[in-house]
Scaffold this active site. Structure first.
Site, PDB file in Angstrom:
ATOM      1  N   LEU A  32     -13.694   4.046  -0.033  1.00  0.00           N
ATOM      2  CA  LEU A  32     -12.406   5.035  -0.447  1.00  0.00           C
ATOM      3  C   LEU A  32     -11.069   4.134  -0.213  1.00  0.00           C
ATOM      4  O   LEU A  32     -11.167   3.207   0.771  1.00  0.00           O
ATOM      5  CB  LEU A  32     -12.529   6.092   0.558  1.00  0.00           C
ATOM      6  CG  LEU A  32     -13.622   7.053   0.482  1.00  0.00           C
ATOM      7  CD1 LEU A  32     -13.505   8.027   1.625  1.00  0.00           C
ATOM      8  CD2 LEU A  32     -13.566   7.808  -0.964  1.00  0.00           C
ATOM      9  N   ASP A  33     -10.195   4.557  -0.890  1.00  0.00           N
ATOM     10  CA  ASP A  33      -8.752   3.735  -0.743  1.00  0.00           C
ATOM     11  C   ASP A  33      -8.339   3.994   0.788  1.00  0.00           C
ATOM     12  O   ASP A  33      -8.662   5.024   1.549  1.00  0.00           O
ATOM     13  CB  ASP A  33      -7.632   4.435  -1.411  1.00  0.00           C
ATOM     14  CG  ASP A  33      -7.865   4.131  -3.042  1.00  0.00           C
ATOM     15  OD1 ASP A  33      -8.770   3.170  -3.379  1.00  0.00           O
ATOM     16  OD2 ASP A  33      -7.235   4.843  -3.986  1.00  0.00           O
ATOM     17  N   MET A  34      -7.627   3.118   1.525  1.00  0.00           N
ATOM     18  CA  MET A  34      -7.024   3.426   2.617  1.00  0.00           C
ATOM     19  C   MET A  34      -6.319   4.623   2.866  1.00  0.00           C
ATOM     20  O   MET A  34      -6.735   5.482   4.013  1.00  0.00           O
ATOM     21  CB  MET A  34      -6.053   2.259   2.962  1.00  0.00           C
ATOM     22  CG  MET A  34      -5.696   2.072   4.437  1.00  0.00           C
ATOM     23  SD  MET A  34      -4.741   0.757   4.537  1.00  0.00           S
ATOM     24  CE  MET A  34      -3.898   0.906   6.515  1.00  0.00           C
ATOM     25  N   ARG A  86      -5.975   8.694  -8.611  1.00  0.00           N
ATOM     26  CA  ARG A  86      -4.514   8.534  -8.406  1.00  0.00           C
ATOM     27  C   ARG A  86      -3.732   8.234  -9.832  1.00  0.00           C
ATOM     28  O   ARG A  86      -2.927   8.633 -10.289  1.00  0.00           O
ATOM     29  CB  ARG A  86      -4.269   7.602  -7.464  1.00  0.00           C
ATOM     30  CG  ARG A  86      -4.784   7.824  -6.004  1.00  0.00           C
ATOM     31  CD  ARG A  86      -4.742   6.548  -5.095  1.00  0.00           C
ATOM     32  NE  ARG A  86      -3.554   6.210  -4.575  1.00  0.00           N
ATOM     33  CZ  ARG A  86      -3.332   5.049  -3.770  1.00  0.00           C
ATOM     34  NH1 ARG A  86      -4.547   4.392  -3.309  1.00  0.00           N
ATOM     35  NH2 ARG A  86      -2.017   4.985  -3.451  1.00  0.00           N
TER      36      ARG A  86
END
Length: 210
Positions: free
Chosen positions: A53-55, A156
């Protein structure tokens, strides 16, 4: 930062609730050594990375216990046998109640780690979305997001591309929408996938903290 909470654990896999702001895997340099896999391996020594997962994204992250389970889980993701659901607050009020975004994506090399839509060179990417709530006074909407593919930054970029960037997104949202939230308002809230040993469907859930 919030603790890494274990949501599910058996002999083959572990699912955790990753807090926003924590890397999934180590980054470059000693200052980026703290991450979900490092924290988890202190408690479950044989945990191995399957996906990321993205930060800035919080929510469900799955790890295989041992190489065989890791391979089986990785295969399930590659073959799109996993069913992923996210929730997000986005800018604006979509006219439709549901829809999908099919825009090919590739790395924006001069501006890494950004990704971009590219009809010629991009890899196919598909996101389905559904409106859960509209906040007309706040000019924002809560969406359920169901990515069919798993490209980097897919949700996103796709939401920004259709004019509804995710609030708190420092890479893809205009300054006002970035500043509208103290974090990226994107959470991996549900994951269903075949168990690497039994093949039975495992469902893990984590309510969005926003």
């Amino acid at each position: 930062m919030d603790e890494l909470r274990i949501l599910y654990c058996d002999e083959a896999l572990v699912a955790v609730d990753k807090p926003a702001g924590l890397l999934s895997v180590p980054g470059r340099g000693p200052d980026k050594a703290d991450c979900a896999i490092a924290r988890l391996q202190q408690r479950v020594a044989d945990a191995l990375v399957v996906h990321r997962l993205d930060m800035g994204t919080s929510g469900i992250l799955v790890f295989g216990r041992g190489p065989a389970a890791q391979r089986a889980l990785s295969r399930a993701f590659e073959q799109r046998l996993s069913d992923k659901r996210y929730e997000a607050w986005v800018a604006g009020l979509p006219e439709a109640d549901a829809g999908e975004v099919a825009l090919p994506l590739r790395a924006d090399w001069p501006r890494r780690p950004r990704q971009m839509v590219d009809a010629q060179l991009g890899r196919p990417a598909l996101t389905r979305w559904q409106v859960l709530a509209r906040d007309a006074a706040g000019g924002r909407s809560r969406l359920a997001l169901m990515p069919v593919t798993g490209r980097s930054h897919q949700l996103r970029v796709h939401l920004a591309a259709i004019g509804h960037p995710i609030l708190g997104d420092e890479l893809y949202a205009p300054p006002a929408d970035h500043a509208a939230a103290p974090r990226l308002l994107l959470h991996a809230c549900r994951l269903a996938l075949p168990h690497p040993v039994s093949g039975a469907t495992i469902v893990v859930e984590s309510p969005a903290p926003f």
